[in-house]
Design a protein around this motif. Structure first.
Motif, PDB file in Angstrom:
ATOM      1  N   PRO A 156      -5.967  17.473  -7.152  1.00  0.00           N
ATOM      2  CA  PRO A 156      -5.440  17.664  -5.787  1.00  0.00           C
ATOM      3  C   PRO A 156      -3.931  17.851  -5.780  1.00  0.00           C
ATOM      4  O   PRO A 156      -3.233  17.476  -6.732  1.00  0.00           O
ATOM      5  N   ALA A 157      -3.444  18.435  -4.704  1.00  0.00           N
ATOM      6  CA  ALA A 157      -2.002  18.631  -4.542  1.00  0.00           C
ATOM      7  C   ALA A 157      -1.310  17.274  -4.398  1.00  0.00           C
ATOM      8  O   ALA A 157      -1.896  16.299  -3.928  1.00  0.00           O
ATOM      9  N   THR A 158      -0.058  17.240  -4.814  1.00  0.00           N
ATOM     10  CA  THR A 158       0.750  16.031  -4.689  1.00  0.00           C
ATOM     11  C   THR A 158       2.043  16.381  -3.968  1.00  0.00           C
ATOM     12  O   THR A 158       2.308  17.541  -3.661  1.00  0.00           O
ATOM     13  N   TRP A 159       2.862  15.367  -3.715  1.00  0.00           N
ATOM     14  CA  TRP A 159       4.128  15.637  -3.027  1.00  0.00           C
ATOM     15  C   TRP A 159       5.071  16.458  -3.899  1.00  0.00           C
ATOM     16  O   TRP A 159       5.941  17.159  -3.393  1.00  0.00           O
ATOM     17  N   ARG A 160       4.881  16.415  -5.211  1.00  0.00           N
ATOM     18  CA  ARG A 160       5.717  17.212  -6.110  1.00  0.00           C
ATOM     19  C   ARG A 160       5.104  18.588  -6.372  1.00  0.00           C
ATOM     20  O   ARG A 160       5.823  19.551  -6.616  1.00  0.00           O
ATOM     21  N   HIS A 161       3.794  18.677  -6.356  1.00  0.00           N
ATOM     22  CA  HIS A 161       3.095  19.949  -6.574  1.00  0.00           C
ATOM     23  C   HIS A 161       2.294  20.257  -5.312  1.00  0.00           C
ATOM     24  O   HIS A 161       1.090  20.018  -5.237  1.00  0.00           O
ATOM     25  N   THR A 162       2.990  20.772  -4.298  1.00  0.00           N
ATOM     26  CA  THR A 162       2.401  20.912  -2.975  1.00  0.00           C
ATOM     27  C   THR A 162       1.301  21.968  -2.909  1.00  0.00           C
ATOM     28  O   THR A 162       0.484  21.953  -1.991  1.00  0.00           O
ATOM     29  N   PHE A 163       1.293  22.939  -3.857  1.00  0.00           N
ATOM     30  CA  PHE A 163       0.228  23.932  -3.911  1.00  0.00           C
ATOM     31  C   PHE A 163      -0.866  23.524  -4.890  1.00  0.00           C
ATOM     32  O   PHE A 163      -1.759  24.318  -5.184  1.00  0.00           O
ATOM     33  N   GLY A 164      -0.791  22.313  -5.421  1.00  0.00           N
ATOM     34  CA  GLY A 164      -1.761  21.899  -6.416  1.00  0.00           C
ATOM     35  C   GLY A 164      -1.406  22.460  -7.793  1.00  0.00           C
ATOM     36  O   GLY A 164      -0.254  22.794  -8.067  1.00  0.00           O
ATOM     37  N   PHE A 165      -2.417  22.573  -8.634  1.00  0.00           N
ATOM     38  CA  PHE A 165      -2.191  22.994 -10.016  1.00  0.00           C
ATOM     39  C   PHE A 165      -2.884  24.315 -10.334  1.00  0.00           C
ATOM     40  O   PHE A 165      -3.145  24.617 -11.497  1.00  0.00           O
ATOM     41  N   ASP A 166      -3.168  25.108  -9.301  1.00  0.00           N
ATOM     42  CA  ASP A 166      -3.852  26.387  -9.520  1.00  0.00           C
ATOM     43  C   ASP A 166      -3.052  27.323 -10.423  1.00  0.00           C
ATOM     44  O   ASP A 166      -3.624  28.101 -11.187  1.00  0.00           O
ATOM     45  N   ARG A 167      -1.730  27.264 -10.329  1.00  0.00           N
ATOM     46  CA  ARG A 167      -0.899  28.171 -11.107  1.00  0.00           C
ATOM     47  C   ARG A 167      -1.021  27.927 -12.618  1.00  0.00           C
ATOM     48  O   ARG A 167      -0.661  28.786 -13.413  1.00  0.00           O
ATOM     49  N   PHE A 168      -1.503  26.764 -13.010  1.00  0.00           N
ATOM     50  CA  PHE A 168      -1.629  26.480 -14.441  1.00  0.00           C
ATOM     51  C   PHE A 168      -2.547  27.497 -15.110  1.00  0.00           C
ATOM     52  O   PHE A 168      -2.302  27.916 -16.247  1.00  0.00           O
ATOM     53  N   SER A 169      -3.593  27.908 -14.404  1.00  0.00           N
ATOM     54  CA  SER A 169      -4.517  28.889 -14.979  1.00  0.00           C
ATOM     55  C   SER A 169      -3.824  30.238 -15.179  1.00  0.00           C
ATOM     56  O   SER A 169      -4.160  30.987 -16.107  1.00  0.00           O
ATOM     57  N   ILE A 170      -2.862  30.576 -14.327  1.00  0.00           N
ATOM     58  CA  ILE A 170      -2.113  31.828 -14.487  1.00  0.00           C
ATOM     59  C   ILE A 170      -1.210  31.738 -15.708  1.00  0.00           C
ATOM     60  O   ILE A 170      -1.063  32.704 -16.474  1.00  0.00           O
ATOM     61  N   LEU A 171      -0.581  30.587 -15.902  1.00  0.00           N
ATOM     62  CA  LEU A 171       0.251  30.382 -17.078  1.00  0.00           C
ATOM     63  C   LEU A 171      -0.586  30.512 -18.353  1.00  0.00           C
ATOM     64  O   LEU A 171      -0.138  31.103 -19.342  1.00  0.00           O
ATOM     65  N   VAL A 172      -1.800  29.982 -18.319  1.00  0.00           N
ATOM     66  CA  VAL A 172      -2.713  30.095 -19.462  1.00  0.00           C
ATOM     67  C   VAL A 172      -3.034  31.564 -19.737  1.00  0.00           C
ATOM     68  O   VAL A 172      -3.038  32.021 -20.885  1.00  0.00           O
ATOM     69  N   ALA A 173      -3.308  32.320 -18.679  1.00  0.00           N
ATOM     70  CA  ALA A 173      -3.614  33.746 -18.850  1.00  0.00           C
ATOM     71  C   ALA A 173      -2.426  34.486 -19.462  1.00  0.00           C
ATOM     72  O   ALA A 173      -2.603  35.371 -20.306  1.00  0.00           O
ATOM     73  N   PHE A 174      -1.212  34.137 -19.050  1.00  0.00           N
ATOM     74  CA  PHE A 174      -0.014  34.773 -19.604  1.00  0.00           C
ATOM     75  C   PHE A 174       0.114  34.483 -21.100  1.00  0.00           C
ATOM     76  O   PHE A 174       0.379  35.387 -21.907  1.00  0.00           O
ATOM     77  N   VAL A 175      -0.111  33.231 -21.483  1.00  0.00           N
ATOM     78  CA  VAL A 175      -0.046  32.856 -22.897  1.00  0.00           C
ATOM     79  C   VAL A 175      -1.140  33.571 -23.685  1.00  0.00           C
ATOM     80  O   VAL A 175      -0.914  34.042 -24.814  1.00  0.00           O
TER      81      VAL A 175
END
Length: 266
Positions: free
Chosen positions: A43-62
Motif C-alpha cells: 500500500p501507499a505510504t506518506w513517503r510513497h504516496t503513489f505506492g510502489f507501482d513504479r518499481f516494476s517499471i524500474l525492473v523493466a528498465f534494468v
C-alpha cells in the motif's frame, strides 16, 4: 538453460551457448518481474504516496539494459568464432535446441494468458520470444551443419539472434525510460485534451498547464488548471472534467483546479 550450456560446451555450438546466455537474463528478468509485482502490491505510504507501482517499471528498465549486454557478448563471441572456427557436433546440438524450443513454446503460451498491457509481462514475453528464436536459429544451424558441414553458420545465426535481442532491448528501455521521465502516455496529446474539454464542457472557457504522465502503463495521471466565467459553479465543472477524462482518455486519477477568470485575468 542448464541443458543448453552443457549441450553447447559438448557440441561446441555458440548458438546454444548464446541462447543459454539469453536464458540467464530471462531467469533474472522473470524473477525481477515477479519481485516487482509483489512489491507493487504494497500500500501507499506518506513517503510513497503513489505506492510502489513504479518499481516494476524500474525492473523493466534494468531488464532492457541486461538484454543489451547479452547481445553485445553474443556478437563479440561470434566474431571470435568466425576468425577461428572450431568443430561442432551437430547431432547433440540439434536435440538440445529442439528441447529448448519446446520449453520456450510452453512458457510463451503461458505468458500469452497474462496481462499484455503490463510492461513487465511484455518484457518477459520479449525475453522468451528471443529465446524461442534463438532455439529456432540453433536448430537451423544444426541442420545446415549436418547437411553441408558449414560451421560458420552457427556464429552467423547467433548474430541474427543478437540483433533480435537488441530490438527487444531498445523497445523495453525506450518505453520504461519514457515512463520514468514522466512522459505523456501513448495516445494522449495534452493539447488535444485541453481543446476537447473546452469544446465539450459547458461553462469551461480555458484549460491550461496540462501535465499527463504514467505511474505504470495502465495507470495514468493528469493535473490541469481550468477556468470558468463569472457566476459559473465550480463543483459541477470539476466533476464534468474528471468524468470526461475518464471516459474519453482513460484517465481516472485527475487533479483539477477550477478557477473563475475575471476581466482582470490575462
Amino acid at each position: 538453460m542448464i541443458v543448453e550450456v552443457i549441450g553447447g560446451l559438448i557440441s561446441g555450438s555458440l548458438a546454444l551457448i548464446a541462447d543459454a546466455g539469453h536464458m540467464v537474463t530471462d531467469f533474472a528478468a522473470l524473477a525481477m518481474a515477479w519481485g516487482g509485482f509483489v512489491i507493487a502490491q504494497r500500500p501507499a505510504t506518506w513517503r510513497h504516496t503513489f505506492g510502489f507501482d513504479r518499481f516494476s517499471i524500474l525492473v523493466a528498465f534494468v531488464n532492457g539494459l541486461t538484454l543489451f549486454a547479452v547481445a553485445g557478448w553474443i556478437v563479440w563471441e561470434a566474431v571470435q568464432r568466425l576468425n577461428a572456427p572450431g568443430s561442432i557436433l551437430a547431432g547433440p546440438m540439434l536435440w538440445v535446441a529442439i528441447a529448448g524450443l519446446v520449453v520456450n513454446l510452453v512458457v510463451f503460451a503461458i505468458l500469452q494468458g497474462a496481462d499484455r498491457d503490463n510492461l513487465n509481462v511484455r518484457g518477459a514475453m520479449l525475453h522468451v520470444l528471443g529465446d524461442l528464436l534463438g532455439s529456432a536459429a540453433a536448430i537451423s544451424a544444426a541442420l545446415i551443419i549436418m547437411a553441408t558441414g558449414w560451421v560458420a553458420v552457427d556464429p552467423i545465426l547467433s548474430v541474427l539472434v543478437a540483433c533480435l535481442i537488441l530490438r527487444s532491448a531498445w523497445f523495453l528501455v525506450r518505453q520504461s525510460a519514457h515512463i520514468l521521465l514522466q512522459g505523456a502516455p501513448d495516445g494522449i496529446d495534452t493539447r488535444a485534451v485541453a481543446t476537447d474539454l473546452v469544446e465539450t464542457i459547458d461553462g469551461l472557457i480555458a484549460v491550461e498547464h496540462v501535465h499527463a504522465w504514467s505511474v505504470t502503463p495502465e495507470r495514468h495521471v493528469v493535473t490541469l488548471d481550468a477556468y470558468v466565467g463569472e457566476g459559473q459553479r465550480l463543483g459541477p465543472v470539476s466533476r464534468a472534467i474528471k468524468a470526461r477524462l475518464d471516459t474519453e482518455f482513460g484517465i481516472d486519477h485527475a487533479t483539477v483546479d477550477v478557477m473563475r477568470r475575471t476581466g482582470l485575468d490575462p
